[in-house]
Design an enzyme around this catalytic site. Structure first.
Site, PDB file in Angstrom:
ATOM      1  N   ASP A 125       0.799  -1.034  -0.013  1.00  0.00           N
ATOM      2  CA  ASP A 125       0.058  -0.173   0.027  1.00  0.00           C
ATOM      3  C   ASP A 125       0.915   1.308   0.052  1.00  0.00           C
ATOM      4  O   ASP A 125       1.994   1.133   0.272  1.00  0.00           O
ATOM      5  CB  ASP A 125      -1.052   0.084   0.944  1.00  0.00           C
ATOM      6  CG  ASP A 125      -2.034   1.074   1.073  1.00  0.00           C
ATOM      7  OD1 ASP A 125      -1.823   1.793   0.163  1.00  0.00           O
ATOM      8  OD2 ASP A 125      -3.502   0.835   1.691  1.00  0.00           O
TER       9      ASP A 125
HETATM   10  C1  BGC Z   1      -5.201   3.334   0.278  1.00  0.00           C
HETATM   11  C2  BGC Z   1      -5.022   2.432  -0.846  1.00  0.00           C
HETATM   12  C3  BGC Z   1      -4.850   3.079  -2.026  1.00  0.00           C
HETATM   13  C4  BGC Z   1      -3.549   3.874  -2.463  1.00  0.00           C
HETATM   14  C5  BGC Z   1      -3.112   4.652  -3.325  1.00  0.00           C
HETATM   15  C6  BGC Z   1      -3.808   4.145   0.191  1.00  0.00           C
HETATM   16  O1  BGC Z   1      -3.922   5.333   1.197  1.00  0.00           O
HETATM   17  O2  BGC Z   1      -5.053   2.635   1.441  1.00  0.00           O
HETATM   18  O3  BGC Z   1      -6.385   1.761  -0.877  1.00  0.00           O
HETATM   19  O4  BGC Z   1      -4.932   2.230  -3.395  1.00  0.00           O
HETATM   20  O5  BGC Z   1      -3.611   4.823  -1.084  1.00  0.00           O
HETATM   21  O6  BGC Z   1      -4.089   5.803  -3.484  1.00  0.00           O
END
Ligand code: BGC
Length: 728
Positions: free
Chosen positions: A211
């Site tokens: 993530d």
């Molecule tokens: C989120 C993810 C997301 C990523 C990219 C993170 O803060 O938890 O679900 O895909 O950001 O935006």
């Protein structure tokens, strides 16, 4: 922020390894406008905003969800996006999780089926999906460091099961690890989760990415099986240093790089899907409308107030904060910039005939302006029907924080009070991503339609549903309790000091409410229709290890509609189990009077539990009840079957009991040999049952004290070697 690193040829012109573009998109593409602030959340290019996961889940309709996935894939492909960052299949453990709108269900079977449909749809276009957030990311509070402390059985049966289903049935090209720790270890460094279970057990052959900002230690993460850090930081040097110092095997780096190359190849191989085909945005808008309508749940409809007539002369009042300006998606990284937005007011005005007067009060509802409020109440008093649009404001729920209660905002409750006092023909339409409580006010409304978050075409869907152009067929994917305090994680959520204990264990959602017979506002699986359905002729038979549940569903009412027929399994055995669990389901569209016979397969997993002692799924011999119905508390047909066992004898250890060993094909006869003391005692019915129970509870390590003639060597040969430690 959104690209993997490419490699150019020595001459610096052609891409040797092209960089890949990864963007958010669980319910629509969020590709940031070139050159804009990478940390902003509202700067996506225009894309169809489909209903978020909460609504897609409520459709219980994998075929439709797969079409939504394909539409997202087409929009991604047209924008040269290689991987769409979704879907999220984390379990809705607590009603308060700020991100519940991005997740599918409190039940892993349903989350797995719908999640797999999204992945299949996206990948059918040659765009990768990223299954997220692996694993146990069930809250936003302290998400970057909290340790989700979960016992092994609960982790397998509840929190990993949806991931497992999607990986084994839809083969996502990538998996995204979660921010949090699981039993003390960062998900990004969790070898057992990222390698042993994901790859070795489930056969995942794709790439694991982090993530955004989830990597604490790049070298440890690589070793554990995390292939790609996103967004890229300055940790490459640490990798090189570790290899040079001999603390990181170069093969580990090669393997991760190889997986990125394989992903590049996969996206290239799919170039049969041209990027130049124009995207049919109008068709996608209509698909978003269909999905919103399919996922809306009609909670109550006293005296058949709905559907409203689109032609009969009448005055309809549309009031409340979301009548003109709809709430249709959540906040955070999944936020899409829609291609257009249809709100309820305009859509309803466009749908009804000339004899219907649709009235509203500008800027009414949620403000405290007394004049506006008086106008609103006067309108409700004179209208034939009032439709009140309530729900959670945008800022109430998002990625990054959790809610602290489940009540509607007080100004909305006040408006509802004032309106309900002057009309008894009141419809409440709800827009919210997380559950809101209805118990304290719903008796004042004749009908309640829960839209969840319906996406950019939500207004059209509401009009379709209110006026009967579409018959509601969404079903709850999560229980609506009477009070937040009744919910199973209430005492443990969200933890403190960096730890959250999943103290309720397996008993999540209806597994808890139904086991303890806790009264609820609406049970899991509930949803009304403008027609009625009958379930008849339940038959169950075995096909190998698959249990086939056949049932006839008949539309016994006046209009066409769709029923979600649900199969629950109530298994018994030596371990504690929820009262019942969802085994399978099917959604059937039926004309009035029509009936259809449907067969719902249940695999061995429907009867299994995860043995924390043996570290494997176990099916216990015995009987199970198959229940068929329209919700977890509306079970219309039941039958008892003999469980198809999995053929694995129990694994015996020195601490296995005589009772357990008696089930074993070799140890059983050894212990119960004719004339031996155990067989003699068990056959003696003059002994009281407690005596038998005592004998059955003796561990094998002590059995010689009860049966001095036992062949200890033979028994020992049957014992398994010590097993691997539990997840941690
Ligand atoms: C989120 C993810 C997301 C990523 C990219 C993170 O803060 O938890 O679900 O895909 O950001 O935006």
């Amino acid at each position: 922020m959104w690209h993997t690193q490419g490699i150019r040829t020595a001459e610096g012109n052609d891409d040797l390894v092209p960089r890949l573009l990864l963007t958010d998109g669980p319910h629509g593409l969020r590709k940031q406008v070139e050159g804009s602030d990478p940390l902003a959340l509202d700067n996506g290019i225009r894309a169809t905003c489909f209903p978020p996961a909460v609504t897609l889940g409520s459709t219980w309709n994998p075929a439709l969800v797969e079409r939504v996935g394909a539409a997202i894939g087409r929009e991604a492909r047209a924008e040269q996006v290689a991987v769409v960052l979704g879907p999220g299949v984390n379990i809705k453990r607590s009603l308060l999780c700020g991100r519940n709108f991005e997740y599918l269900s409190e039940d892993p079977v349903l989350a797995g089926r719908i999640g797999a449909a999204l992945v299949r749809g996206i990948q059918s276009i040659g765009v990768g999906a990223s299954l997220k957030h692996s694993a146990a990311n069930n809250q936003e509070t302290d998400r970057l460091r909290v340790s989700a402390d979960i016992d092994e059985r609960t982790l397998r049966e509840i929190y990993l099961a949806a991931f497992e289903h999607v990986v084994t049935h839809a083969a996502p090209w990538t998996v995204m690890c979660a921010y949090n720790r699981v039993n003390g270890t960062y998900a990004s460094e969790h070898h057992e989760l990222l390698t042993r279970i994901l790859r070795q057990e489930w056969g995942f052959d794709g790439l694991v990415m982090s993530d955004w900002g989830a990597v604490d230690d790049r070298v440890r993460a690589l070793t554990a099986g995390l292939d790609l850090e996103m967004p890229p930081t300055h940790t490459d040097a640490a990798v090189v240093d570790a290899v040079l110092a001999g603390t990181l095997d170069e093969e580990v780096v090669d393997r991760a790089a190889g997986r990125l190359l394989a992903l590049v190849d996969r996206t290239r191989a799919e170039s049969r899907h041209p990027t130049s085909t124009p995207v049919a945005l109008d068709a996608h808008h209509q698909l978003a409308r269909a999905a919103a309508a399919d996922g809306a749940v009609l909670l109550k409809n006293d005296d058949g107030l709905l559907p409203l007539s689109p032609t009969a002369p009448q005055t309809i009042a549309l009031i409340g904060p979301f009548a003109a300006v709809p709430r249709y998606q959540g906040s955070g990284s999944s936020r899409v910039t829609p291609t257009r937005v249809d709100g309820p007011l305009d859509a309803i005005r466009a749908l009804v005939g000339a004899a219907v007067i649709v009235e509203t009060v500008p800027d009414d509802g949620a403000d405290t302006d007394t004049d506006t409020d008086t106008d609103t109440v006067a309108l409700a008093a004179r209208a034939d029907v009032t439709v009140l649009f309530l729900g959670l404001p945008d800022e109430a729920e998002s990625e990054g924080f959790d809610r602290t209660d489940i009540v509607l905002p007080v100004d909305q409750l006040r408006l509802l009070d004032r309106v309900a006092a002057v009309t008894d023909r009141l419809v409440v339409v709800l827009a919210n991503g997380g559950v809101v409580s209805v118990a304290e006010w719903q008796d004042r409304a004749s009908a309640v339609l829960e839209l969840w978050l319906p996406g950019q075409a939500g207004g059209l869907a509401v009009a379709d549903l209110l006026f009967g152009r579409t018959n509601p067929s969404g079903r709850l994917t999560e229980t609506i309790p009477l009070r937040l305090e009744d919910s199973p994680a209430y005492l443990h959520f969200p933890g403190a000091e960096g730890t959250v204990t999943y103290g309720e264990g397996l008993y999540v959602g209806y597994r808890y409410y139904d086991t303890l017979h806790v009264p609820v506002a609406y049970p899991f699986g509930h949803g009304l229709s403008y027609t009625t359905f009958e379930h008849t002729d339940l038959e169950v038979h075995l096909d190998g290890t698959t249990t086939l549940v056949a049932v006839t569903v008949t539309n016994t009412g006046p209009v066409a509609g769709a029923e979600v027929v649900q199969v629950y399994v109530r298994a018994h055995g030596t371990v504690g189990r929820p009262r019942h669990v969802l085994g399978g389901f099917a959604k059937l569209s039926l004309e009035p009077g029509a009936g259809e016979r449907v067969t719902i397969p249940l695999d061995a997993r429907s009867f299994a539990y995860w043995s924390a002692r043996e570290h494997r799924w176990r099916v216990e011999a015995g009987e199970a009840v198959i229940e068929v119905g329209a919700s977890s508390r509306d079970l219309r047909l039941t039958t008892t079957i003999t469980v198809p066992v999995d053929g694995h004898p129990p694994v015996l250890t020195p601490l296995s009991t005589v009772g357990e060993a008696l089930e074993h094909p070799e140890a059983g006869p050894l212990l119960a040999r004719p004339g031996g003391p155990i067989a003699t005692m068990l056959a003696d019915d003059t002994l009281d049952p407690g005596h038998h129970a005592m004998l059955r509870s003796v561990p094998l390590s002590r059995v010689a004290a009860f049966d001095p003639a036992i062949d200890v060597e033979r028994l020992r040969a049957l014992l398994a070697p010590p097993t691997e430690p539990r997840i941690g």
